[in-house]
Design a protein around this motif. Structure first.
Motif, PDB file in Angstrom:
ATOM      1  N   GLU A 132    -122.550  16.564  -4.585  1.00 45.02           N
ATOM      2  CA  GLU A 132    -121.439  17.524  -4.459  1.00 45.02           C
ATOM      3  C   GLU A 132    -121.456  18.562  -5.567  1.00 45.02           C
ATOM      4  O   GLU A 132    -120.943  19.682  -5.394  1.00 45.02           O
ATOM      5  N   THR A 133    -122.039  18.231  -6.711  1.00 39.64           N
ATOM      6  CA  THR A 133    -122.025  19.173  -7.828  1.00 39.64           C
ATOM      7  C   THR A 133    -122.847  20.428  -7.549  1.00 39.64           C
ATOM      8  O   THR A 133    -122.685  21.427  -8.247  1.00 39.64           O
TER       9      THR A 133
ATOM     10  N   ARG B  26    -119.565  11.101  -0.134  1.00 34.21           N
ATOM     11  CA  ARG B  26    -118.761  12.157  -0.763  1.00 34.21           C
ATOM     12  C   ARG B  26    -118.695  11.990  -2.273  1.00 34.21           C
ATOM     13  O   ARG B  26    -118.649  12.969  -3.025  1.00 34.21           O
TER      14      ARG B  26
ATOM     15  N   GLU C  17    -120.876  16.139   2.667  1.00 34.10           N
ATOM     16  CA  GLU C  17    -121.369  14.850   2.211  1.00 34.10           C
ATOM     17  C   GLU C  17    -122.821  14.961   1.754  1.00 34.10           C
ATOM     18  O   GLU C  17    -123.533  15.891   2.116  1.00 34.10           O
ATOM     19  N   SER C  18    -123.239  13.955   0.991  1.00 37.20           N
ATOM     20  CA  SER C  18    -124.559  13.981   0.367  1.00 37.20           C
ATOM     21  C   SER C  18    -125.681  14.160   1.386  1.00 37.20           C
ATOM     22  O   SER C  18    -126.600  14.948   1.170  1.00 37.20           O
TER      23      SER C  18
ATOM     24  N   LEU D  42    -123.347  21.585   2.287  1.00 36.49           N
ATOM     25  CA  LEU D  42    -122.162  21.613   1.443  1.00 36.49           C
ATOM     26  C   LEU D  42    -121.488  22.964   1.643  1.00 36.49           C
ATOM     27  O   LEU D  42    -122.161  23.987   1.834  1.00 36.49           O
TER      28      LEU D  42
ATOM     29  N   THR E 248    -114.562  22.492  -2.404  1.00 46.59           N
ATOM     30  CA  THR E 248    -115.875  22.101  -1.896  1.00 46.59           C
ATOM     31  C   THR E 248    -115.678  21.091  -0.773  1.00 46.59           C
ATOM     32  O   THR E 248    -114.677  20.370  -0.729  1.00 46.59           O
TER      33      THR E 248
END
Length: 407
Positions: free
Chosen positions: A139-140, A134, A9-10, A15, A6
């Motif tokens: 990220e999930t 990050r 960044e938020s 993503l 993956t």
């Protein structure tokens, strides 16, 4: 071997998620992945970000006409909030305008419980923005998307998964409560806390409400169950091939997860040996275990019974009444930066845990059975199961000691 990666960044534009090694011929539609991305946003106690931040999924490669090709699968998950962050998170050097200056202010007050301070030390930054972007649980979303692909592959082999919430803070599902099956996913997703025990769910809602009133956050425990596994996934021969070890690493890698157990886990440590293990009995369906304390693994391998793993999530560290910290720019005590936060994200953690278990199981399935197409993998699995000696065949269900052995 299955490989996943993956990136992003938020508050970046998107993503990126890549999966390499999946066989061809797995049915896969964008809407199925999108459905799991929506499930990740479920749960009572989530913050406002879940409402206005949409996940715009694009399949960029590896799928044609609804079937995987055997080539790397590439996904893009667009961030609809990106226009607000184009200056702050721009990959090119830019001067912040007045509009972006507040959002882009240096974050010099690291938040306790987050990656902020250690990340600043490790990567030599004087503020936390490059770290938290990050380290964020945003990220999930990429992992959940990859998990949906893994689960589609496993489903072609008769392996199905379900996750549910066992506890929120001190509120816990009774030990003798029934466990869900994959047929119960819709009912679980309809529950505010994804709890399979209605009375406990009501108490969980009250716990979240009480936590919110106190300006605090709360954690809990989720459980993932996998049905239809053959015996023998993983191996006892070396530490890095043990299935329970792989599962523990995968689940512990999820943001805010602080503990993992397989089966009865820590509860088993409080039992005497005579009450800690699953005894074996001869039945008409083959060898059966008299209980399910081990949770579907023995000696680092799947037993062919239901796999049961749990993950414990700490309370979210971004607490509304900000915790004390140090402003690294001044060296003085200060209140930690407060980003948008959830009161409780445990139900979402269950969806992420389900994805990580699916990815792990897909990997060990391919390690054992291989296959460039899903049909080949299925043939190899069937041949393996059919080749197990009659005297060693086992039942997927624990024996009913009071009923079955009396017959």
């Amino acid at each position: 071997m299955l490989r996943v990666l993956t990136a992003g960044e938020s508050h970046g534009p998107e993503l990126i998620a890549v999966m390499e090694g999946l066989p061809s011929g797995v049915p896969l539609l964008a809407e199925d992945i999108q459905a799991d991305l929506q499930r990740r946003k479920l749960g009572y106690g989530r913050g406002s970000r879940m409402k206005f931040e949409q996940d715009e999924l694009t399949i960029s490669g590896g799928v044609r006409h609804g079937l995987t090709l055997g080539s790397p699968i590439a996904l893009r998950i667009g961030n609809t909030e990106w226009p607000k962050w184009t200056e702050v998170m721009n990959p090119a050097p830019v001067e912040l305008t007045e509009k972006s200056r507040g959002r882009g202010a240096a974050l010099t007050r690291p938040r306790p419980g987050h990656a902020d301070l250690v990340g600043m030390q490790k990567y030599d930054f004087d503020e936390a923005r490059p770290i938290l972007e990050r380290a964020s649980a945003r990220e999930t979303a990429a992992r959940v998307a990859l998990g949906a692909i893994a689960r589609a592959f496993l489903a072609e082999l008769g392996i199905r998964l379900v996750s549910h919430t066992l506890s929120i803070g001190p509120v816990h599902v009774p030990d003798d409560a029934p466990v869900p099956t994959p047929d119960d996913v819709a009912a679980l997703d309809a529950d505010p806390l994804r709890c399979f025990h209605p009375e406990t769910s009501e108490r969980m809602v009250a716990e979240v409400d009480d936590t919110r009133k106190e300006g605090d956050t709360v954690g809990g425990i989720v459980e993932v169950l996998a049905y239809g596994l053959p015996p023998g996934l993983g191996s006892h021969v070396h530490w890095d091939r043990r299935l329970d070890g792989k599962l523990a690493q995968a689940l512990m890698s999820i943001q805010a997860i602080k503990g993992v157990e397989v089966g009865d886990g820590f509860e088993t440590t409080r039992r005497r040996g005579s009450a800690a293990h699953d005894e074996l009995f001869v039945t008409s369906d083959g060898i059966a275990r008299g209980s399910d304390r081990a949770g579907g693994t023995e000696g680092g391998m799947s037993t062919g019974t239901v796999l049961r793993v749990r993950a414990g999530m700490k309370p979210i560290a971004t607490v509304p009444h900000a915790l004390r910290t140090v402003d690294v720019a001044t060296g003085e005590t200060a209140a930690a930066h407060h980003q948008r936060s959830d009161v409780c994200a445990v139900p979402a953690a269950g969806v992420v845990a389900e994805a990580m278990v699916a990815i792990t199981l897909a990997d060990v399935v391919l390690e054992k059975f291989g296959g460039d197409s899903v049909k080949e993998t299925r043939r190899n699995l069937t041949a393996y199961v059919d080749g197990i000696a009659e005297s060693l065949r086992t039942s997927a269900q624990p024996v009913d000691l009071a009923h079955d052995l009396a017959l």
